[in-house]
Design a protein around this motif. Structure first.
Motif, PDB file in Angstrom:
ATOM      1  N   GLY B  86       0.848  -1.040   0.107  1.00 28.63           N
ATOM      2  CA  GLY B  86      -0.073  -0.119  -0.051  1.00 28.63           C
ATOM      3  C   GLY B  86       0.714   1.387   0.061  1.00 28.63           C
ATOM      4  N   GLY B  87       1.980   1.078   0.323  1.00 21.86           N
ATOM      5  CA  GLY B  87       2.937   2.204   0.414  1.00 21.86           C
ATOM      6  C   GLY B  87       3.295   2.680  -1.115  1.00 21.86           C
ATOM      7  N   MET B  88       3.795   3.879  -1.077  1.00 25.80           N
ATOM      8  CA  MET B  88       4.105   4.652  -2.355  1.00 25.80           C
ATOM      9  C   MET B  88       5.624   4.581  -2.776  1.00 25.80           C
ATOM     10  SD  MET B  88       1.689   8.035  -1.863  1.00 25.80           S
ATOM     11  CE  MET B  88       1.851   8.665  -3.448  1.00 25.80           C
ATOM     12  N   PRO B  89       5.946   4.747  -4.037  1.00 23.94           N
ATOM     13  CA  PRO B  89       7.328   4.510  -4.371  1.00 23.94           C
ATOM     14  C   PRO B  89       8.063   5.879  -3.959  1.00 23.94           C
ATOM     15  CG  PRO B  89       5.923   4.533  -6.147  1.00 23.94           C
ATOM     16  CD  PRO B  89       5.030   5.016  -5.075  1.00 23.94           C
ATOM     17  N   PRO B 109      14.350   2.631  -5.869  1.00 23.70           N
ATOM     18  CA  PRO B 109      13.620   3.903  -6.218  1.00 23.70           C
ATOM     19  C   PRO B 109      12.759   3.737  -7.537  1.00 23.70           C
ATOM     20  CG  PRO B 109      16.062   4.243  -6.183  1.00 23.70           C
ATOM     21  CD  PRO B 109      16.011   2.882  -5.970  1.00 23.70           C
ATOM     22  N   GLY B 110      11.460   4.312  -7.253  1.00 24.12           N
ATOM     23  CA  GLY B 110      10.679   4.439  -8.292  1.00 24.12           C
ATOM     24  C   GLY B 110       9.755   3.207  -8.112  1.00 24.12           C
ATOM     25  N   GLN B 111      10.111   2.070  -7.326  1.00 22.97           N
ATOM     26  CA  GLN B 111       9.379   0.846  -7.372  1.00 22.97           C
ATOM     27  C   GLN B 111       8.431   0.796  -6.294  1.00 22.97           C
ATOM     28  OE1 GLN B 111       9.996  -1.799  -9.815  1.00 22.97           O
ATOM     29  NE2 GLN B 111      11.121   0.067 -10.530  1.00 22.97           N
ATOM     30  N   THR B 112       7.092   0.290  -6.646  1.00 18.48           N
ATOM     31  CA  THR B 112       6.089   0.146  -5.626  1.00 18.48           C
ATOM     32  C   THR B 112       6.160  -0.857  -4.540  1.00 18.48           C
ATOM     33  OG1 THR B 112       4.285   0.489  -7.249  1.00 18.48           O
ATOM     34  CG2 THR B 112       3.532  -0.492  -5.360  1.00 18.48           C
ATOM     35  N   PRO B 113       6.266  -0.530  -3.222  1.00 19.31           N
ATOM     36  CA  PRO B 113       6.833  -1.353  -2.069  1.00 19.31           C
ATOM     37  C   PRO B 113       5.853  -2.366  -2.007  1.00 19.31           C
ATOM     38  CG  PRO B 113       6.496   0.981  -1.470  1.00 19.31           C
ATOM     39  CD  PRO B 113       6.105   0.982  -2.660  1.00 19.31           C
ATOM     40  N   VAL B 114       6.576  -3.582  -2.010  1.00 17.56           N
ATOM     41  CA  VAL B 114       6.000  -5.060  -1.713  1.00 17.56           C
ATOM     42  C   VAL B 114       6.669  -5.725  -0.649  1.00 17.56           C
ATOM     43  CG1 VAL B 114       5.111  -5.265  -4.052  1.00 17.56           C
ATOM     44  CG2 VAL B 114       7.488  -6.094  -3.451  1.00 17.56           C
ATOM     45  N   ASN B 115       5.913  -6.529  -0.018  1.00 17.57           N
ATOM     46  CA  ASN B 115       6.490  -7.379   0.753  1.00 17.57           C
ATOM     47  C   ASN B 115       6.659  -8.767   0.143  1.00 17.57           C
ATOM     48  OD1 ASN B 115       6.849  -9.393   2.874  1.00 17.57           O
ATOM     49  ND2 ASN B 115       5.184  -9.032   3.919  1.00 17.57           N
ATOM     50  N   LYS B 116       7.964  -9.060  -0.230  1.00 13.18           N
ATOM     51  CA  LYS B 116       8.276 -10.163  -0.968  1.00 13.18           C
ATOM     52  C   LYS B 116       8.110 -11.568  -0.350  1.00 13.18           C
ATOM     53  CE  LYS B 116      12.903 -11.483  -2.598  1.00 13.18           C
ATOM     54  NZ  LYS B 116      14.208 -10.750  -2.579  1.00 13.18           N
ATOM     55  N   TYR B 117       8.128 -11.600   0.768  1.00 12.75           N
ATOM     56  CA  TYR B 117       7.985 -12.754   1.474  1.00 12.75           C
ATOM     57  C   TYR B 117       6.506 -13.172   1.996  1.00 12.75           C
ATOM     58  CZ  TYR B 117      13.109 -12.248   1.436  1.00 12.75           C
ATOM     59  OH  TYR B 117      14.153 -12.180   1.173  1.00 12.75           O
ATOM     60  N   SER B 402      -5.661   7.529 -10.450  1.00 13.37           N
ATOM     61  CA  SER B 402      -4.776   8.284  -9.738  1.00 13.37           C
ATOM     62  C   SER B 402      -5.185   9.029  -8.475  1.00 13.37           C
ATOM     63  CB  SER B 402      -3.908   9.502 -10.567  1.00 13.37           C
ATOM     64  OG  SER B 402      -3.193  10.050  -9.959  1.00 13.37           O
ATOM     65  N   ASP B 403      -4.526   9.748  -7.602  1.00 13.17           N
ATOM     66  CA  ASP B 403      -4.956  10.621  -6.712  1.00 13.17           C
ATOM     67  C   ASP B 403      -4.252  11.753  -6.784  1.00 13.17           C
ATOM     68  OD1 ASP B 403      -5.496  11.572  -4.225  1.00 13.17           O
ATOM     69  OD2 ASP B 403      -4.833   9.867  -3.059  1.00 13.17           O
ATOM     70  N   PHE B 414       5.998   8.535 -11.021  1.00 13.74           N
ATOM     71  CA  PHE B 414       5.870   7.080 -10.734  1.00 13.74           C
ATOM     72  C   PHE B 414       4.571   6.985 -10.966  1.00 13.74           C
ATOM     73  CE2 PHE B 414       8.775   8.311  -7.035  1.00 13.74           C
ATOM     74  CZ  PHE B 414       9.901   7.891  -8.060  1.00 13.74           C
ATOM     75  N   SER B 415       4.330   5.536 -11.173  1.00 12.93           N
ATOM     76  CA  SER B 415       2.880   5.136 -11.475  1.00 12.93           C
ATOM     77  C   SER B 415       2.126   5.107 -10.175  1.00 12.93           C
ATOM     78  CB  SER B 415       2.794   3.662 -12.195  1.00 12.93           C
ATOM     79  OG  SER B 415       1.414   3.458 -12.087  1.00 12.93           O
ATOM     80  N   LEU B 416       0.866   5.762  -9.855  1.00 16.67           N
ATOM     81  CA  LEU B 416       0.531   5.815  -8.605  1.00 16.67           C
ATOM     82  C   LEU B 416      -0.851   4.628  -8.476  1.00 16.67           C
ATOM     83  CD1 LEU B 416      -0.295   9.535  -7.663  1.00 16.67           C
ATOM     84  CD2 LEU B 416       1.548   7.947  -7.057  1.00 16.67           C
TER      85      LEU B 416
END
Lengths: 74, 433
Positions: B86-89, B109-117, B402-403, B414-416
């Motif tokens: 849910g976090g922003m880049p 940088p610029g990537q959408t935060p994910v939980n990889k595990y 977008s927002d 970045f893509s929102l």
């Protein structure tokens, strides 16, 4: 809002029921309707998978059947 | 000549099949008391850069005589892979720490935060009993249990149907109830609290619960020899803990400083959703037989108290290539508006709202599915029974809006909306004994 919607649905269903008395077929004309592919629940696991995926990925769920999904994916 | 029990059963089926062929009645009506039919399936769901799901399923149905049926449904899920937090880049690299506080994911940088595990397993069992009540009524009732690592669900439902007009019209009404127990890994986080940089959740409780009460009212109508119509109204009221405990919301810089660029995330908070939600849908479906092929077209309108309104259109065309093969192209279009508390992120200059979520499933977006199904009848083999084999390939995408409130500074690069592109493969084999 809910009561109004419910009343509309019941009135609509009642109208449909009386209006539908002229629709339909005789028992011996059901050959095609009785084909498995014409069942509303044909391929139940395909339908269940669709419901499950869209429940997990979209804001609206259910409609075809009881909503909810029994999973913590939404 | 004395016939054995098996021979008598086979003869009875043959005679019944002949009668049915004359009357044009479906073969499944030929089942004997005690006979089982099975539908087995395996799903492979894979998101591009996202989660992978493997889901085997079995649906077993037994004829209990007197037009009564017992249905058992067993499902297993294994889910693994990166999922958006849910976090922003950010213009700088970020680190996402899982709820256990042990595993971290480096975000470029610029990537959408994910939980990889992200990883979860689920097992679910559902049983339904269906029986006639006199000539015109039918009752279906059942229940189910679903267990996950962090989630348990108990559900029960009952549906009563009555036929009218020589069984050309069926009215049905049903109730459902679901109780869910939610046990997040690391405990339940305090809503709207800051996510600790070192991970963990600062739990306020070990578990929470929610319940869902549902109503389903339906009409099915035979229009003519080739046309069937179904219309449903459904209502679902959820109350309790409706947050997604792993989802976060970024708070971004509304002004540039020496250390932070305009729009860069400063920290994350845990989301908070209202504790009640009512959802309603109207669903209309038509099945039409067209010279050996079947057109299945459906529409659903949904609306809820969170402000989400959606339209769904479904189209399937079962194209019979021969008596033994069919192809079924499938299309689906879905569009929803955003929940009133959806925000892609918050500005550090604004007051904290009472409810906020950056879960993309609550954003306005469009979902599109294109699929193709191929089916064939399979003759009995040395170790497999005769049945129907079906293979389905689908591609599902989501594109969103977008927002504008947080589309500032570096975020403009970045893509929102994280977007979604998923491939679905399902193999199904149905057979009977």
């Amino acid at each position: 809002m809910f009561k109004t919607t419910l009343a509309l649905v019941i009135i609509g269903a009642g109208s449909l029921l009386s209006g539908c008395s002229s629709l339909g077929v005789r028992p011996w004309q059901r050959g095609i309707l009785a084909k498995p592919e014409m069942s509303l629940n044909a391929q139940p696991l395909m339908l269940a998978v669709d419901d499950h995926i869209y429940f997990a990925k979209e804001g609206t769920s259910g409609g075809r059947d009881f909503s909810g999904g029994g999973c913590g994916c939404n | 000549m004395q016939l054995t029990r098996k021979q008598r059963r086979r003869l009875r089926k043959t005679l019944l099949a002949s009668s049915c062929a004359l009357l044009g009645v479906m073969p499944s009506a030929m089942a004997d008391k005690g006979d089982w039919t099975f539908d087995t399936s395996a799903l492979f769901y894979s998101e591009v850069g996202g989660i992978l799901v493997l889901e085997p399923m079995i649906l077993a149905k037994q004829d209990r005589g007197d037009d009564s049926y017992l249905t058992l449904n067993i499902v297993g899920d294994v889910l693994t892979g990166p999922t958006p937090t849910g976090g922003m880049p950010s213009s700088k690299s970020q680190t996402v720490t899982g709820p256990s506080g042990k595993k971290t994911t480096a975000i470029a940088p610029g990537q959408t935060p994910v939980n990889k595990y992200f990883k979860d397993t689920r097992g679910a069992v559902k049983a339904t009993w269906s029986q006639p009540l006199g000539d015109l009524w039918r009752l279906d009732w059942g229940g189910g249990v679903s267990l996950e690592d962090d989630f348990k669900s108990l559900a029960a439902n009952a549906l009563l149907a009555r036929s009218f007009n020589e069984q050309n019209t069926t009215l049905s009404g049903g109730l459902s109830y679901e109780y869910d127990s939610i046990n997040p890994i690391g405990g339940v986080p305090q809503p709207l609290s800051v996510v600790p940089a070192a991970g963990g959740t600062s739990p306020v409780a070990h578990s929470r619960s929610k319940n869902i009460k549902g109503v389903l009212i339906g009409v099915t109508q035979v229009m003519n020899q080739n046309w069937l119509v179904q219309m449903n109204f459904s209502y679902g009221a959820s109350s309790g803990y409706l947050n997604n405990y792993y989802k976060q919301v970024s708070v971004i810089a509304s002004q540039a400083t020496a250390q932070t660029a305009l729009g860069d995330p400063l920290y994350q908070i845990y989301e908070n959703r209202p504790s009640t939600r009512s959802q309603r849908t109207i669903y209309l479906r038509n099945k039409v037989y067209l010279d050996g092929n079947v057109l299945d077209i459906s529409y659903r309108y949904g609306w809820d108290t969170w402000g989400i309104r959606s339209n769904t259109l479904g189209l399937r065309y079962r194209w019979a290539l021969s008596d033994h093969f069919f192809l079924e192209p499938q299309l689906r279009y879905y569009r929803q508006s955003a929940a009133y508390f959806y925000r892609r992120g918050l500005l550090n200059s604004e007051p904290l709202p009472a409810f906020v979520s950056a879960d993309y499933r609550l954003d306005a977006f469009t979902g599109r599915t294109i699929g193709l199904e191929f089916g064939t009848h399979v003759s009995k083999g040395s170790w497999w029974p005769a049945g129907t084999l079906t293979l389905r390939l689908e591609h599902y995408t989501q594109t969103g809006g977008s927002d504008p409130q947080v589309n500032i500074g570096v975020q403009q690069n970045f893509s929102l909306f994280p977007g979604l592109s998923a491939n679905i493969v399902q193999v199904d084999y149905s057979f009977g004994f």
